[in-house]
Motif scaffolding. Sequence first.
Motif, short mmCIF file in Angstrom:
data_model
loop_
_atom_site.label_atom_id
_atom_site.label_comp_id
_atom_site.label_asym_id
_atom_site.label_seq_id
_atom_site.Cartn_x
_atom_site.Cartn_y
_atom_site.Cartn_z
N ALA A 21 0.82 -1.21 0.00
CA ALA A 21 0.00 0.00 0.00
C ALA A 21 0.86 1.26 0.00
O ALA A 21 0.59 2.21 -0.75
CB ALA A 21 -0.94 -0.01 1.21
N PHE A 22 1.89 1.28 0.83
CA PHE A 22 2.77 2.46 0.90
C PHE A 22 3.51 2.66 -0.42
O PHE A 22 3.71 3.80 -0.86
CB PHE A 22 3.77 2.32 2.04
N ALA A 23 3.93 1.58 -1.06
CA ALA A 23 4.63 1.69 -2.33
C ALA A 23 3.69 2.21 -3.42
O ALA A 23 4.08 3.03 -4.26
CB ALA A 23 5.20 0.34 -2.73
N GLU A 24 2.46 1.74 -3.41
CA GLU A 24 1.50 2.11 -4.45
C GLU A 24 0.95 3.52 -4.27
O GLU A 24 0.80 4.28 -5.23
CB GLU A 24 0.34 1.10 -4.43
N GLY A 106 10.24 -10.44 -5.89
CA GLY A 106 8.80 -10.57 -5.88
C GLY A 106 8.14 -9.22 -5.63
O GLY A 106 8.82 -8.21 -5.47
N PRO A 107 6.81 -9.19 -5.58
CA PRO A 107 6.09 -7.92 -5.42
C PRO A 107 6.50 -7.13 -4.18
O PRO A 107 6.61 -5.90 -4.24
CB PRO A 107 4.62 -8.35 -5.36
N ASN A 108 6.73 -7.80 -3.06
CA ASN A 108 7.06 -7.06 -1.85
C ASN A 108 8.48 -6.52 -1.88
O ASN A 108 8.75 -5.44 -1.35
CB ASN A 108 6.83 -7.92 -0.61
N PHE A 112 9.28 -2.56 -1.56
CA PHE A 112 10.21 -1.94 -0.63
C PHE A 112 11.15 -0.98 -1.35
O PHE A 112 11.47 0.10 -0.83
CB PHE A 112 11.03 -2.98 0.13
N VAL A 113 11.61 -1.36 -2.54
CA VAL A 113 12.48 -0.48 -3.31
C VAL A 113 11.78 0.86 -3.57
O VAL A 113 12.38 1.93 -3.47
CB VAL A 113 12.91 -1.15 -4.63
N ALA A 114 10.50 0.80 -3.91
CA ALA A 114 9.73 2.03 -4.14
C ALA A 114 9.58 2.83 -2.84
O ALA A 114 9.71 4.06 -2.83
CB ALA A 114 8.37 1.70 -4.71
N MET A 115 9.30 2.16 -1.73
CA MET A 115 9.22 2.83 -0.43
C MET A 115 10.54 3.50 -0.09
O MET A 115 10.59 4.64 0.40
CB MET A 115 8.91 1.81 0.68
N GLN A 116 11.62 2.80 -0.34
CA GLN A 116 12.95 3.30 -0.03
C GLN A 116 13.25 4.57 -0.83
O GLN A 116 13.77 5.55 -0.28
CB GLN A 116 13.96 2.21 -0.37
#
Length: 211
Positions: A21-24, A106-108, A112-116
């Motif tokens: 959710a945070f990444a999206e 995988g998706p998670n 995380f890369v996007a969150m980072q």
Amino acid sequence: MEPGQNASDLRDQILDQAELAFAELGFEGANLRDIAARAGVSQALIRYYFGSKGDLFEECFRRRGGILAGHRHVILDRLLELNDTPTVEEVVYAYLKPQWDMKYSGPNGAAFVAMQARLHAEPEEHALRLRREVYDASVKRYIAVLARILPDIPKDIISVRMAFLVGTYLFMLNDLGRISDLTEGHLTSFGKDEMLDHLVRFLSAGLRAPV
């Protein structure tokens, strides 16, 4: 909680869905109601385990960021066991490889890369504090090794160049490099390993450039 499901599994289930959710949606766009629905739990349970949305975000970041930092320590240890004076390219590869593996796990991992990337773009003190907490120990180990194998470059300069390295690889890892645009369509993208190889060569040259 489903039969046979323990508290640790349930926490991970919530963290996995929160990560997505945070990444999206970003921190502001995500909300506990949506995260609870994704995880199949109540908002009250999320608050019981994690507290506020901000606390949940930080726990997401600490969980996978800690794994990433730990892998960097392990890979550096193995590299130094094989050769006490590795090449700059070997050190840069050791630093980047865990991040590449995580993105393609995988998706998670990709989430995380996007969150980072979002967190690294935030100048607020809480973002800086979280990054220091999770990453500083491993980053400083790599800086110390680079300073030892590049004795003609002051350690402070190597530290600044390490900041350049972090910004560059996060930009490219999140597919923001506009490769197709800048090559006028001649190149549309690189594969996982090819992109990593290009980055290692480019960043290593920057680290060893004369002052």
